[in-house]
Write an enzyme that holds these catalytic residues in place. Sequence first.
Site, PDB file in Angstrom:
ATOM      1  N   CYS A  19       0.841  -1.206   0.000  1.00 36.39           N
ATOM      2  CA  CYS A  19       0.000   0.000   0.000  1.00 36.39           C
ATOM      3  C   CYS A  19       0.870   1.247   0.000  1.00 36.39           C
ATOM      4  O   CYS A  19       0.629   2.197  -0.759  1.00 36.39           O
ATOM      5  CB  CYS A  19      -0.893   0.019   1.237  1.00 36.39           C
ATOM      6  SG  CYS A  19      -1.963  -1.416   1.426  1.00 36.39           S
ATOM      7  N   CYS A  82     -12.694  44.796   4.480  1.00 33.38           N
ATOM      8  CA  CYS A  82     -13.302  44.905   3.147  1.00 33.38           C
ATOM      9  C   CYS A  82     -13.052  43.610   2.380  1.00 33.38           C
ATOM     10  O   CYS A  82     -12.385  42.692   2.862  1.00 33.38           O
ATOM     11  CB  CYS A  82     -12.714  46.084   2.382  1.00 33.38           C
ATOM     12  SG  CYS A  82     -10.938  45.936   2.092  1.00 33.38           S
ATOM     13  N   ASP A 502      37.232  17.567  14.405  1.00 34.45           N
ATOM     14  CA  ASP A 502      37.817  18.897  14.518  1.00 34.45           C
ATOM     15  C   ASP A 502      38.458  18.967  15.899  1.00 34.45           C
ATOM     16  O   ASP A 502      38.048  18.247  16.816  1.00 34.45           O
ATOM     17  CB  ASP A 502      36.704  19.944  14.382  1.00 34.45           C
ATOM     18  CG  ASP A 502      37.203  21.348  14.683  1.00 34.45           C
ATOM     19  OD1 ASP A 502      38.211  21.744  14.084  1.00 34.45           O
ATOM     20  OD2 ASP A 502      36.583  22.015  15.524  1.00 34.45           O
ATOM     21  N   ASP A 701      31.928  21.266  15.480  1.00 32.86           N
ATOM     22  CA  ASP A 701      30.988  22.068  16.275  1.00 32.86           C
ATOM     23  C   ASP A 701      29.780  22.506  15.471  1.00 32.86           C
ATOM     24  O   ASP A 701      28.851  23.089  16.010  1.00 32.86           O
ATOM     25  CB  ASP A 701      31.680  23.269  16.919  1.00 32.86           C
ATOM     26  CG  ASP A 701      32.227  24.254  15.886  1.00 32.86           C
ATOM     27  OD1 ASP A 701      31.818  24.182  14.716  1.00 32.86           O
ATOM     28  OD2 ASP A 701      33.066  25.092  16.250  1.00 32.86           O
TER      29      ASP A 701
END
Length: 819
Positions: A19, A82, A502, A701
């Site tokens: 399905c 309006c 890093d 980071d």
Amino acid sequence: MTAETTLRIEVQGMNCAACAGRAERALGALPGLHDVSVNFASGQARMVVQGTQASDVAEALKAVNYPAREATVTLSVSSMSCASCINRVEAALKALPAVIEARANLATETAQVRFLPGGTDALDLARRLSEAGYPARVKDEEGEDQAARRAAEVDEARRKVWIAGLLTLPVFALEMGSHVIPGLNGLIAGTIGMGTSWLVQFVLTTAVLIWPGRKFYRLGVPALLKGAPDMNSLVALGASAAWAYSTVALFASGLLPEGTRAVYFEAAAVIVTLILTGRWLEARAKGRTGAAIQRLIGLQPRTARVERNGEIRELAVEEVAVGDLLHLRPGEQVAIDGEVTEGNSYIDESMITGEPAPEAKGPGDTVVGGTINGDGALSFRATAVGRDTVLARIVAMVEEAQGAKLPVQALADRVVRVFVPIVIAVALVSVAVWLMVGPAPALPHALIAGVSVLIIACPCAMGLATPTSIMVGTGRAAEIGVLFRKGEALQRLDEARVVAFDKTGTLTQGKPAVTQITVSDNWDEATVLRIAAAAQGKSEHPIARAMEDAATRQELALPKVQSFNAIAGHGIEAEVDGYKLLIGAARLMTREGIEIGRFESAAQDLADKGQTAIHVAIDGEYAAILGIADAAKPSSRAVIEALHARGLRTAMITGDSCAAAQAIADELGIDHVEAEVLPEGKVDALRGLQNRFGATAFVGDGINDAPALAQADIGIAVGTGTDVAIESADVVLMSGDLAGVVNALDLSHRTLRNIRQNLFWAFAYNTALIPVAAGLLYPVTGLMLSPMLAAGAMALSSVFVLSNALRLRGLRPVMEGHA
């Protein structure tokens, strides 16, 4: 050109992976849609939309018999004056990709909106309309959340099981009771007669099929007529074949060959009852797979104490706006993201970061909605509301990951796409073979074989195998502070061979610290540090902060500074507590004619370690040398060791000098170092690692490392509570602790193992039992698989897969964070 946006909606009527595949293909055929993914387990579809209207999406799904869930909400709208206002209100609402229809009414000052839940919600619609200049609020919200819908589904499924069970029990007892109670058949024949017994079975079984079992026909027959049969089609065919044969035997027995008059009403009734029971158990288990999302959503309080016009009022959290001043009492939950303006306290952020230690909060610090305040009172200014809060973004990320399709699922999808038609073909072949070569009476044997094949082969387990594990695994990961922003990262992370880091702010603290102090014979360490730190209090240099921090850790009282002068490129000169100080590089000492003497070797040792040497002279005499370095985080070495234990290589990519980088690498035990790399060079360094070792994860980071995070096979952003790089990484660690890297890898591995177990079970089950259902073992054992047993086995297959996936809810972090 219309901007692209990601849309998630809820799809109804799906009962198996086939399905989901058909719904996915129907959406994929729409122009303006791409990256379409339909998740059977969650009942959701995800797609990237560019220019396509929500009405087109709804029509495409409706055409294939899997309608999108729609909702209607009435908004109270101010400032409409309006007809042009009406047009603007309707245009603002229709511009949202999930809105199907919007009608504004000037007289009643309302707007009625029909939309696709998941893509937006009533509060978001009101907020968007307010941003367009027409303040709006929800007047008549549907109010039904996903948890409530899941509960309603479970209740409905249970009700159907009870009805079917009560109707089926007499049928089963009349036909099969003699296997338990000897002589029951004779008793029935001698009292009401077998004809009446069969008539009662016919009435009750027909009631089962057209009442609790009608969904199989309502969905399965149209799918079959469209040439796209699904699981409902298999059940409808199987149950109908048993019922039709039995009905002919009861009312027109002359049409059947001699010796074949028998009824199988109990098979039809029990098949439907058992499959409904399986659906009920599935609904209960599927509700639990999304429990993590519901727990996250439930973290946000309903109300907040807001100060407006000098008065503190309790408002619904939906009414809080950016810039509002909120007040937080001890022990309360933080209502919304904000920045502390007054007060000091400790906040328990474990539900967001996974870190158990409360965080100190004071003016200037950030607080996150859903976290819990400690003993202090705080005032804070709201900085994010609605879908922009950290909690909302976490929920969105988890939902995104849960809706993903992993590469490992590709094979299952290809099989499921052709599975149901193949099963129908196998069932027909089984019937034909039994009619041609089966023992007399062949027709009942053929019927049993055909029905058993149809029932046992429903591909529910295959469709549930992957998405349920992803849902539970990513949900549990979020609870311990690991966010898989992209579901595919689950599999890619498990395939990683190298983890590259890093250095600054990731492996290290990200700020300089005093690592050692060597003093001359005339001075003691505490005195030198006390007056030097006092002098540095006037400096803005990071090294000055390092010296101040060192003095603070030793609880030294800092004297007042009488004079201070910064010497550009050299250091500082100051007068503190009657002492004249010179603090700076070796060239400052040379310029002032101060001999370093025996401290030359200490300076060289510091340089070899990649540390910065800071010299201190007091009253014209050399007093001390300080080593300044960016120290490693407490958890870094343990994380590297844990990665090595998992058989992974480690690397570090940094712009620091070779000496500084190698010193950290040696301290932590890192295998490979890439030093003096410019920010743009990190991508090339990563490519080198990928070419040399294979799949590479990069940990950074998430702010200045965005290109490297994107280049890596898996980008892992180390957050610090609210500072999360959502857009650049595949995985986000909500705390700043590297232990999350190991936990992410472990979660990835365990989730993938769970998926493979599920897929193996689903494939092995169907592969093994279809031939058995077709009667392959009959020549050897003389036994055939009953359609009732086939239905029970099919239901248990799905329940097994769901139960196995739910085991992931018990996962614990393999590595605890370090303070």
